[in-house]
Design a protein around this motif. Structure first.
Motif, PDB file in Angstrom:
ATOM      1  N   ASP A  25       0.889  -1.161  -0.009  1.00  0.00           N
ATOM      2  CA  ASP A  25      -0.143   0.138   0.028  1.00  0.00           C
ATOM      3  C   ASP A  25       0.737   1.022  -0.184  1.00  0.00           C
ATOM      4  OD1 ASP A  25      -1.931   1.934   0.354  1.00  0.00           O
ATOM      5  OD2 ASP A  25      -2.509   1.387   2.297  1.00  0.00           O
ATOM      6  N   TYR A  26       1.288   1.660  -1.213  1.00  0.00           N
ATOM      7  CA  TYR A  26       2.075   2.772  -1.141  1.00  0.00           C
ATOM      8  C   TYR A  26       1.699   3.947  -0.604  1.00  0.00           C
ATOM      9  CZ  TYR A  26       5.586   0.230  -4.595  1.00  0.00           C
ATOM     10  OH  TYR A  26       6.354  -0.499  -4.967  1.00  0.00           O
ATOM     11  N   GLY A  27       0.117   4.309  -0.472  1.00  0.00           N
ATOM     12  CA  GLY A  27      -0.039   5.223   0.077  1.00  0.00           C
ATOM     13  C   GLY A  27       0.313   5.481   1.490  1.00  0.00           C
ATOM     14  N   SER A  28       0.468   4.316   2.275  1.00  0.00           N
ATOM     15  CA  SER A  28       0.869   4.499   3.579  1.00  0.00           C
ATOM     16  C   SER A  28       2.363   5.105   3.709  1.00  0.00           C
ATOM     17  CB  SER A  28       0.645   2.967   4.246  1.00  0.00           C
ATOM     18  OG  SER A  28       1.432   2.052   3.784  1.00  0.00           O
ATOM     19  N   PHE A  29       3.315   5.020   2.530  1.00  0.00           N
ATOM     20  CA  PHE A  29       4.429   5.307   2.959  1.00  0.00           C
ATOM     21  C   PHE A  29       4.682   6.688   2.359  1.00  0.00           C
ATOM     22  CE2 PHE A  29       4.649   0.753   1.798  1.00  0.00           C
ATOM     23  CZ  PHE A  29       4.790   0.276   2.788  1.00  0.00           C
ATOM     24  N   SER A  30       3.589   7.404   1.748  1.00  0.00           N
ATOM     25  CA  SER A  30       3.663   8.539   0.863  1.00  0.00           C
ATOM     26  C   SER A  30       3.116   9.673   1.771  1.00  0.00           C
ATOM     27  CB  SER A  30       3.087   8.495  -0.276  1.00  0.00           C
ATOM     28  OG  SER A  30       3.725   7.700  -1.019  1.00  0.00           O
TER      29      SER A  30
END
Lengths: 464, 93
Positions: A25-30
């Motif tokens: 879930d790339y959103g959680s690192f951005s």
């Protein structure tokens, strides 16, 4: 042919497709379009450095031979100032199962895809990575699809790319070949959506973590062979994965004084998406068409955030000519008895120059070799270049003009590197960030840029 | 059962990405793949193939029983000059 509406619809679903195809879930690192929590992204694989070694060894990846190039060293010393001419060592990455360091990258994606129960893996690549994906997929009982930009509009393909397609097919993969164009990303999305396979992108944390072992082994091998740390490590720079992974490995192994030098083949002036320019280059990867745009904006990749962020790790950035790499390829074969693919000798070409700058007791390490075969030889590639209207002449690197003339050096003294101004690259990155954010950078963004581009000062001052 | 290569148009020129340079924008975006088919299609016929990953793809047959023809190439004069220098320096070293 597909309809325009389905093209747009697929591009709109990209985030969702990519999340399903990586399990991340790339959103959680951005945090917005710029800031990424990089170490959390890298840790999201869930694999420790020890896990990575164990997983790679289980399929024969890594622990490659470490060779001292004694004859090359002697020849370099003959053209160096007295007391100069470092010992040149080379990591024999061609000894990996599919013939290049790319097995390290593919190994973690394939292992993870199999563990999570994906039926297959997909990668968009015209490089050795395709063979690595095909090989690793076979070992893990996965299906594999390699999407490869292969042809110009006259359906002419470079011999090097055709050979890589052959190798992928020999290892049981489907190869989907396309003509020139950035729409490769659209094809990737449509294949991922259709198959539900894992996206073994070159730019996920799995891929970059797999390369860290190369940096660690280089330090261990150098210490074992010489009792000291490498002074200089040279790594080819395309999208930045090798430099990032090797840089992280060097740091983990404690070689904090080793200088990491990024090396690219100079193809400046050629447009990478141009049908006419496509076959006027003899190198399909490891060149400035990737390295310059990727260093000045790393997130231009087939996953939402790029785990290959090389500006964090490289200390120097040089380019070499195509002719110089062909020279290094011939020299490696004839002086050391190692016939290896030209593209994998990009760093070696720079090593022949940089070793002269170092004292004799210093150690310089070239990070890779790659397999060779039909299509992947100086003869095959130079013959093709000439068919495409590129002149092939004897001459120093300064005589080469990408797309027009390849100059083959006629002495070791003629070899040279060109410096890429890293501060300028860093400023381009800051400017690209401003264009993406479209407002003054806030404190978090400025702090992130300082870390990500290794800026010495606040980017507000850098851009001025 | 036969091994063939098919081709199909992925995007027509007017559907291509806005970012492509002018020479690329004038030509279609084309795909090719190899796989197994049946029924003995001729070159130019529409055919369905099953690829190595098990996918079914449709397109025009461009090659029947496609092999690999890329080669080791041939020596060029400039290469020979470079090689002579390298031989000499290797022997001297």
């Amino acid at each position: 042919m597909i309809s325009t509406s389905s093209y747009d619809a697929l591009m709109e679903r990209r985030e969702e497709i990519l999340r399903q195809a990586t399990g991340l879930d790339y959103g959680s690192f951005s945090d917005g379009p710029l800031v990424v929590d990089y170490e959390r992204l890298m840790a999201a694989t869930g694999y420790s450095p020890e896990d990575v070694r164990r997983i790679q060894r289980a399929t024969g990846v890594g622990a490659t031979p470490f060779l001292e190039l004694r004859n090359v060293t002697r020849m370099v010393r003959s053209v160096s100032p007295p007391g100069y001419g470092a010992r040149v060592f080379l990591k024999e990455e061609a000894a990996n199962p599919s013939g290049s360091f790319k097995d390290r990258r593919a190994s973690m994606s394939a292992h993870h895809a199999a563990k999570l129960g994906y039926a297959g893996i997909v990668a968009a690549t015209s490089g050795n990575y395709g063979a690595a994906i095909a090989s690793q997929a076979a070992m893990h009982g996965l299906r594999a699809i390699v999407i490869q930009e292969t042809y110009d509009s006259a359906m002419r393909g470079q011999p090097e790319i055709l050979e890589k397609a052959r190798k992928c097919e020999a290892l049981g993969a489907e190869v989907l070949q396309t003509t020139v164009g950035p729409e490769l990303f659209f094809v990737l999305l449509s294949v991922l959506q259709e198959t539900g396979f894992f996206n073994a992108s070159l730019y996920t944390p799995f891929s970059v973590q797999g390369i860290e072992t190369l940096g660690e082994e280089i330090v261990e091998d150098t210490r074992a062979a010489t009792g000291r740390d490498p002074a200089v490590v040279l790594a080819t720079h395309a999208g930045g994965g090798m430099c990032t992974g090797v840089g992280r490995g060097l740091r983990r192994a404690g070689a904090t004084d080793a200088q990491l030098v990024a090396v690219s083949v100079d193809l400046r002036g050629l447009h990478m998406a141009s049908d006419g320019d496509f076959n006027r280059k003899s190198f399909t990867t490891g060149h400035t068409g990737f390295s310059l745009p990727f260093t000045s904006w790393p997130d231009r990749v087939d996953v939402p955030r790029n785990a290959a962020r090389s500006l964090r790790y490289i200390d120097r950035f040089v380019t070499v000519t195509q002719g110089s790499v062909f020279y290094a390829t011939e020299l490696l074969a004839q002086a050391e008895g190692l016939e290896r693919g030209p593209a994998g000798n990009t760093s070696l070409a720079a090593a022949l120059v940089l070793a002269r700058e170092l004292p004799r007791d210093a150690v310089l390490v070239v990070t890779e070799t790659e397999y060779t075969g039909a299509g992947k030889t100086p003869w095959a590639q130079l013959s093709f270049a000439r068919e495409m209207g590129v002149d092939v002449l004897a001459g120093p690197p300064s005589a080469e003009v990408p797309g027009e003339r390849i100059a083959l050096p006629s002495s070791l003294e003629q070899l040279a590197v060109s410096e890429v101004d890293l501060d300028r690259v860093r400023r381009s990155y800051v400017n690209a960030a401003r264009r993406v954010v479209q407002r003054p950078l806030d404190a978090r963004e400025r702090s992130f840029l300082r870390e990500d581009a290794r800026l010495e000062a606040d980017p507000e001052a850098e851009a001025a | 059962m036969e091994w063939v290569e098919i081709e199909w148009t992925i995007l027509e020129p007017d559907q291509r990405a806005g970012t492509v340079p002018p020479d690329t924008a004038q030509v279609p975006y084309v795909g090719r793949a190899r796989g197994v088919t049946s029924g003995g299609p001729q070159i130019g016929d529409e055919a369905e193939i099953v690829t190595s990953s098990g996918r079914r793809l449709r397109g025009r047959v461009v090659t029947r029983a496609p092999g690999y023809t890329h080669s080791f190439g041939a020596p060029l004069p400039a290469w020979l000059e470079m090689r002579e220098h390298i031989r000499t320096s290797v022997l001297e070293a």
